[in-house]
Design a protein around this motif. Structure first.
Motif, short mmCIF file in Angstrom:
data_model
loop_
_atom_site.label_atom_id
_atom_site.label_comp_id
_atom_site.label_asym_id
_atom_site.label_seq_id
_atom_site.Cartn_x
_atom_site.Cartn_y
_atom_site.Cartn_z
N PRO A 1 0.81 -1.23 0.00
CA PRO A 1 0.00 0.00 0.00
C PRO A 1 0.85 1.28 0.00
N GLU A 2 1.95 1.29 0.73
CA GLU A 2 2.82 2.48 0.76
C GLU A 2 3.55 2.67 -0.56
N PHE A 3 3.98 1.57 -1.15
CA PHE A 3 4.63 1.65 -2.45
C PHE A 3 3.68 2.25 -3.49
N GLN A 4 2.44 1.78 -3.49
CA GLN A 4 1.48 2.28 -4.47
C GLN A 4 1.15 3.75 -4.23
N GLU B 1 2.71 1.49 -10.47
CA GLU B 1 2.33 1.11 -9.11
C GLU B 1 1.80 -0.32 -9.03
N THR B 2 2.03 -1.11 -10.05
CA THR B 2 1.48 -2.46 -10.10
C THR B 2 2.16 -3.41 -9.11
N LEU B 3 1.45 -4.47 -8.77
CA LEU B 3 2.02 -5.51 -7.93
C LEU B 3 3.26 -6.12 -8.59
N ALA B 4 3.21 -6.25 -9.90
CA ALA B 4 4.36 -6.83 -10.61
C ALA B 4 5.62 -5.99 -10.39
N ARG B 5 5.48 -4.66 -10.44
CA ARG B 5 6.64 -3.79 -10.21
C ARG B 5 7.12 -3.89 -8.77
N PHE B 6 6.18 -3.92 -7.84
CA PHE B 6 6.55 -4.07 -6.42
C PHE B 6 7.34 -5.36 -6.21
N GLU B 7 6.91 -6.43 -6.83
CA GLU B 7 7.57 -7.72 -6.63
C GLU B 7 8.98 -7.71 -7.21
N VAL B 8 9.21 -6.94 -8.26
CA VAL B 8 10.57 -6.81 -8.81
C VAL B 8 11.50 -6.15 -7.79
N LEU B 9 10.98 -5.14 -7.09
CA LEU B 9 11.79 -4.36 -6.15
C LEU B 9 11.86 -4.95 -4.75
N ASP B 10 10.94 -5.83 -4.42
CA ASP B 10 10.82 -6.36 -3.06
C ASP B 10 11.82 -7.49 -2.84
#
Length: 302
Positions: A234-237, A258-267
């Motif tokens: 939620p904070e990333f988005q 802000e997609t989940l896919a982008r978050f997962e790349v960075l996480d």
């Protein structure tokens, strides 16, 4: 009252100009109030002499925070900074900071970046370790993931998020810059241009010039930048929706993924890093002090 405050600041600035290792931290922020107190406390604790935050049209409590803190701590300053129609608010802010700089050194960071000079007692120690012919030190990122947290409410960022990407991950080639102000000819988001002196990484060696703020190797010789770009989904988005300050309002480049896919790349959470805890004692003292001014409970958890 405002006249007295300006006079006090002028006196403080005058004394800083005589201090060869004095350094100003410059940032631009939009709706980052949730994270400001911890970020300010950390960078005061490691020895920044000035922190100047350019407030880019925030609609949260950023202004109120500085209104309470700045008169009690002359090291802290907020400058209202609207987005221009046809230019980068961030780059313009960075250049503007040079016009009123009271310190020989300047560094530019974002609110999700925490400088960690773990091989030195403080900023004076880091700056004092640089040879006289060095005009800029370029400090690599160390990117931290969610560390298993899924929602806000975890407490302090620097204690909740301890897991990060392995040393050689591609994003770690990015750096931010600490520079001698007198030598700067232009400022970019990650980098500066200067008309004399050497550019080095933290190993004291030069590197190939780049246009995108990346180095030819990743070095953590006594200093790194903890980059908390993920935190929780939620904070990333929310951060992505604030847009890229490198582009004016309405520009397509301001939109961020802000997609989940982008978050997962960075996480990335493969390794553990606790270097920032070397500054627990000075950080806690500064954090408690700022919270007391604001009338907050200094919950030192994470």
């Amino acid at each position: 009252m405002k006249a007295i405050l300006r006079w006090r600041r002028a006196l403080a600035d005058h004394s800083l100009r005589k201090k060869p290792d004095a350094v100003t931290l410059v940032a631009i922020a939009r709706n980052e109030g949730t994270y400001l107190v911890e970020w300010l406390a950390h960078h005061l604790a490691i020895g920044f002499d000035r922190i100047v935050v350019y407030d880019n049209e925030s609609q949260d409590d950023t202004r109120a925070l500085f209104k309470a803190l700045s008169p009690r701590d002359l090291r802290l300053r907020r400058i209202p900074w609207p987005s221009p129609l046809d230019n980068s608010a961030q780059v313009l802010a960075y250049h503007h900071a040079l016009t009123g700089l009271a310190t020989p050194w300047v560094m530019y960071l974002d609110l999700d970046e925490f400088l960690v000079p773990f091989g030195h007692a403080d900023m004076a120690g880091l700056i004092g370790s640089l040879p006289e012919d060095v005009s800029s030190l370029h400090v690599n990122w160390r990117s931290f993931g969610s560390s298993g947290h899924t929602e806000p409410g975890y407490g302090l960022i620097t204690r909740a998020f301890t897991r990060c990407a392995p040393h050689g991950w591609g994003n770690h080639y990015h750096f931010k810059t600490l520079a001698r102000a007198r030598d700067i000819s232009a400022v970019r988001i990650h980098d500066v241009c200067h008309h004399r002196g050497r550019r080095v990484l933290s190993d004291g060696r030069g590197f190939a010039n780049t246009s995108d703020g990346t180095s030819d190797r990743v070095v953590y010789e006594g200093v790194q930048i903890n980059h908390y770009q993920c935190k929780t989904l939620p904070e990333f988005q929310a951060r992505m929706r604030r847009g890229d300050a490198n582009f004016p309002n309405g520009h397509p480049g301001r939109l961020r993924d802000e997609t989940l896919a982008r978050f997962e790349v960075l996480d990335r959470n493969e390794t553990e890093d606790h270097a920032i805890r070397a500054f627990d004692a000075p950080f806690e003292a500064e954090y408690r002090r700022l919270c007391a001014i604001l009338g907050r409970d200094p919950a030192l958890s994470g």
